[in-house]
Design an enzyme around this catalytic site. Structure first.
Site, PDB file in Angstrom:
ATOM      1  N   ALA A   7       0.871  -1.176   0.000  1.00  0.00           N
ATOM      2  CA  ALA A   7       0.000   0.000   0.000  1.00  0.00           C
ATOM      3  C   ALA A   7       0.909   1.227   0.000  1.00  0.00           C
ATOM      4  O   ALA A   7       2.058   1.156   0.469  1.00  0.00           O
ATOM      5  CB  ALA A   7      -0.879  -0.005   1.241  1.00  0.00           C
ATOM      6  N   GLY A  62       0.282  -4.802   0.702  1.00  0.00           N
ATOM      7  CA  GLY A  62      -0.843  -4.862  -0.234  1.00  0.00           C
ATOM      8  C   GLY A  62      -0.506  -5.575  -1.537  1.00  0.00           C
ATOM      9  O   GLY A  62      -1.391  -6.137  -2.181  1.00  0.00           O
ATOM     10  N   GLU A 107      -0.770  -9.126  -0.700  1.00  0.00           N
ATOM     11  CA  GLU A 107      -2.204  -9.408  -0.511  1.00  0.00           C
ATOM     12  C   GLU A 107      -2.920  -9.517  -1.849  1.00  0.00           C
ATOM     13  O   GLU A 107      -3.824 -10.344  -2.027  1.00  0.00           O
ATOM     14  CB  GLU A 107      -2.839  -8.320   0.359  1.00  0.00           C
ATOM     15  CG  GLU A 107      -2.337  -8.387   1.801  1.00  0.00           C
ATOM     16  CD  GLU A 107      -2.870  -7.268   2.650  1.00  0.00           C
ATOM     17  OE1 GLU A 107      -2.538  -6.088   2.373  1.00  0.00           O
ATOM     18  OE2 GLU A 107      -3.624  -7.539   3.598  1.00  0.00           O
ATOM     19  N   GLU A 146       3.754  -5.546   7.642  1.00  0.00           N
ATOM     20  CA  GLU A 146       3.019  -4.412   8.214  1.00  0.00           C
ATOM     21  C   GLU A 146       3.339  -4.144   9.682  1.00  0.00           C
ATOM     22  O   GLU A 146       3.390  -2.983  10.103  1.00  0.00           O
ATOM     23  CB  GLU A 146       1.498  -4.630   8.055  1.00  0.00           C
ATOM     24  CG  GLU A 146       0.968  -4.278   6.671  1.00  0.00           C
ATOM     25  CD  GLU A 146       1.054  -5.428   5.673  1.00  0.00           C
ATOM     26  OE1 GLU A 146       1.778  -6.406   5.946  1.00  0.00           O
ATOM     27  OE2 GLU A 146       0.401  -5.332   4.620  1.00  0.00           O
TER      28      GLU A 146
HETATM   29  N1  COA Z   1       4.693   3.231  -0.421  1.00  0.00           N
HETATM   30  C1  COA Z   1       5.183   4.408  -0.842  1.00  0.00           C
HETATM   31  N2  COA Z   1       6.418   4.573  -1.365  1.00  0.00           N
HETATM   32  C2  COA Z   1       7.172   3.475  -1.492  1.00  0.00           C
HETATM   33  C3  COA Z   1       6.736   2.208  -1.072  1.00  0.00           C
HETATM   34  C4  COA Z   1       5.441   2.100  -0.535  1.00  0.00           C
HETATM   35  N3  COA Z   1       4.930   0.924  -0.128  1.00  0.00           N
HETATM   36  N4  COA Z   1       7.730   1.319  -1.313  1.00  0.00           N
HETATM   37  C5  COA Z   1       8.738   2.005  -1.865  1.00  0.00           C
HETATM   38  N5  COA Z   1       8.413   3.315  -1.975  1.00  0.00           N
HETATM   39  C6  COA Z   1       9.225   4.405  -2.523  1.00  0.00           C
HETATM   40  C7  COA Z   1      10.400   4.741  -1.632  1.00  0.00           C
HETATM   41  O1  COA Z   1      10.007   5.610  -0.593  1.00  0.00           O
HETATM   42  C8  COA Z   1      11.353   5.379  -2.606  1.00  0.00           C
HETATM   43  O2  COA Z   1      10.922   6.702  -2.850  1.00  0.00           O
HETATM   44  P1  COA Z   1      12.028   7.888  -2.996  1.00  0.00           P
HETATM   45  O3  COA Z   1      12.770   7.547  -4.253  1.00  0.00           O
HETATM   46  O4  COA Z   1      11.196   9.128  -3.112  1.00  0.00           O
HETATM   47  O5  COA Z   1      12.895   7.820  -1.778  1.00  0.00           O
HETATM   48  C9  COA Z   1      11.103   4.594  -3.895  1.00  0.00           C
HETATM   49  O6  COA Z   1       9.840   3.966  -3.744  1.00  0.00           O
HETATM   50  C10 COA Z   1      12.137   3.529  -4.137  1.00  0.00           C
HETATM   51  O7  COA Z   1      12.219   2.732  -2.964  1.00  0.00           O
HETATM   52  P2  COA Z   1      13.606   2.405  -2.231  1.00  0.00           P
HETATM   53  O8  COA Z   1      13.290   2.060  -0.821  1.00  0.00           O
HETATM   54  O9  COA Z   1      14.596   3.491  -2.462  1.00  0.00           O
HETATM   55  O10 COA Z   1      14.047   1.109  -3.070  1.00  0.00           O
HETATM   56  P3  COA Z   1      14.892  -0.123  -2.542  1.00  0.00           P
HETATM   57  O11 COA Z   1      15.148  -0.986  -3.747  1.00  0.00           O
HETATM   58  O12 COA Z   1      16.057   0.314  -1.729  1.00  0.00           O
HETATM   59  O13 COA Z   1      13.897  -0.913  -1.538  1.00  0.00           O
HETATM   60  C11 COA Z   1      11.807  -1.920  -0.883  1.00  0.00           C
HETATM   61  C12 COA Z   1      12.709  -1.465  -2.049  1.00  0.00           C
HETATM   62  C13 COA Z   1      10.508  -2.404  -1.506  1.00  0.00           C
HETATM   63  C14 COA Z   1      12.518  -3.071  -0.146  1.00  0.00           C
HETATM   64  C15 COA Z   1      11.564  -0.750   0.080  1.00  0.00           C
HETATM   65  O14 COA Z   1      11.164   0.380  -0.667  1.00  0.00           O
HETATM   66  C16 COA Z   1      10.495  -1.031   1.097  1.00  0.00           C
HETATM   67  O15 COA Z   1      10.777  -1.683   2.084  1.00  0.00           O
HETATM   68  N6  COA Z   1       9.253  -0.516   0.878  1.00  0.00           N
HETATM   69  C17 COA Z   1       8.160  -0.650   1.789  1.00  0.00           C
HETATM   70  C18 COA Z   1       7.620  -2.050   1.737  1.00  0.00           C
HETATM   71  C19 COA Z   1       6.489  -2.206   2.744  1.00  0.00           C
HETATM   72  O16 COA Z   1       6.684  -2.123   3.937  1.00  0.00           O
HETATM   73  N7  COA Z   1       5.291  -2.456   2.217  1.00  0.00           N
HETATM   74  C20 COA Z   1       4.125  -2.640   3.025  1.00  0.00           C
HETATM   75  C21 COA Z   1       3.349  -1.367   3.113  1.00  0.00           C
HETATM   76  S1  COA Z   1       1.898  -1.574   4.081  1.00  0.00           S
END
Ligand code: COA
Length: 265
Positions: free
Chosen positions: A71, A116, A119, A139
């Site tokens: 999400a 999400g 999910e 989460e």
């Molecule tokens: N919502 C909003 N923005 C998100 C996102 C999410 N779920 N997942 C990634 N992004 C954004 C990051 O904030 C980043 O934005 P920025 O460039 O403005 O800083 C961009 O996407 C790239 O992500 P980044 O973290 O730099 O890439 P990465 O390859 O180092 O890591 C993930 C990728 C997916 C491991 C990491 O982004 C992450 O842990 N995301 C959240 C996952 C999560 O907890 N999802 C459940 C949400 S309920």
């Protein structure tokens, strides 16, 4: 023949014959699901279900790295209690459209599938993953819980103990581990993922569409019932199919040693 439509801001829709490919496309946030994207998925899912020409749906993420990163955390960060409950109900409703589709819905998990995103994959009927896929419901690490059906569907798919371990530890599992857990059906090389999903869709499309719909209904609805009620549902669907021309066509084609020509009636 392949046609591409771009009526959505956050989705790419491509139709190849009877197979629709829906790609979530928000590259700046690794395809995170904001409300607008969820709404577009609902709309595209309903359009797929209503389109008699379309027999299978493949859901994937645009780009090389991510299926759906979860999400959109930017939107979650500003929610109060009523809005949080509402977005959870909304997300659940959207994923129900995929799960309740009477035609196969296949997730082609091409990278990160967190929150999400995981999910959404769980709401699909089948899941194929590329070797670089990583899945999880992290989460609790954000102080929230899965809200788009994850607590319910993960436990039903992989069992209570494994689901709780994954969710409580905010664990992220690579494709091979996801396969071992039963979270994905199969792991394939990244460059073959879409082809494999397409092959699976085409294999299903060779079969009687009414029978395919009946199997999906029997399994999906049956899983929510006591065994006895599920068995009754199976018998009812078996009986209903006997009224179809397709059933007679399928059985006669076998006896006459020729391919069946199903008409969806
Ligand atoms: N919502 C909003 N923005 C998100 C996102 C999410 N779920 N997942 C990634 N992004 C954004 C990051 O904030 C980043 O934005 P920025 O460039 O403005 O800083 C961009 O996407 C790239 O992500 P980044 O973290 O730099 O890439 P990465 O390859 O180092 O890591 C993930 C990728 C997916 C491991 C990491 O982004 C992450 O842990 N995301 C959240 C996952 C999560 O907890 N999802 C459940 C949400 S309920």
């Amino acid at each position: 023949m392949t046609t591409t439509t771009s009526t959505y801001r956050n989705l790419q829709i491509e139709r190849t014959g009877a197979v629709t490919v829906l790609r979530v496309n928000r590259p700046d946030v690794l395809n995170a699901l904001n409300r607008e994207t969820l709404s577009e998925i609902e709309d595209a899912g309903r359009a797929f279900v209503a389109d008699a020409e379309q027999g299978a749906l493949i859901v994937t993420g645009a780009g090389e790295k991510s299926f759906i990163s979860g999400a959109d955390i930017n939107e979650l960060a500003v929610l109060g209690p009523a809005a949080a409950e509402e977005i959870s109900r909304f997300g659940q409703r959207v994923l129900d459209v995929l799960e309740n589709a009477p035609k196969p819905v296949i997730a082609a998990v091409n990278g990160y599938a967190f929150g999400g995103g995981c999910e959404l994959a769980l709401a699909c009927h089948m899941r194929l993953a590329s070797e670089n896929a990583v899945l999880g419901l992290p989460e609790v690490s954000l102080g929230i819980i899965p809200g788009y059906g994850g607590t319910q569907r993960l436990a039903r798919l992989v069992g209570q103990g494994r689901a709780l371990e994954l969710m409580l530890s905010a664990g992220r599992v690579k494709a091979d581990e996801a396969f071992r857990l039963g979270l994905v059906n199969r792991v394939v090389p990244r460059e073959q993922l879409l082809d494999e999903a397409m092959k699976l869709a085409q294999a299903i499309l060779k079969n009687g569409p009414l029978a395919v719909a009946a199997v999906i209904e029997a399994v999906q609805r049956g899983l929510q019932m006591p065994l006895e009620a599920g068995l009754r549902l199976e018998s009812s669907l078996f009986g209903i199919l006997a009224a179809s021309e397709d059933m007679h066509e399928g059985l006669n084609a076998f006896l006459e040693k020729r391919p069946a020509r199903f008409q969806r009636r």
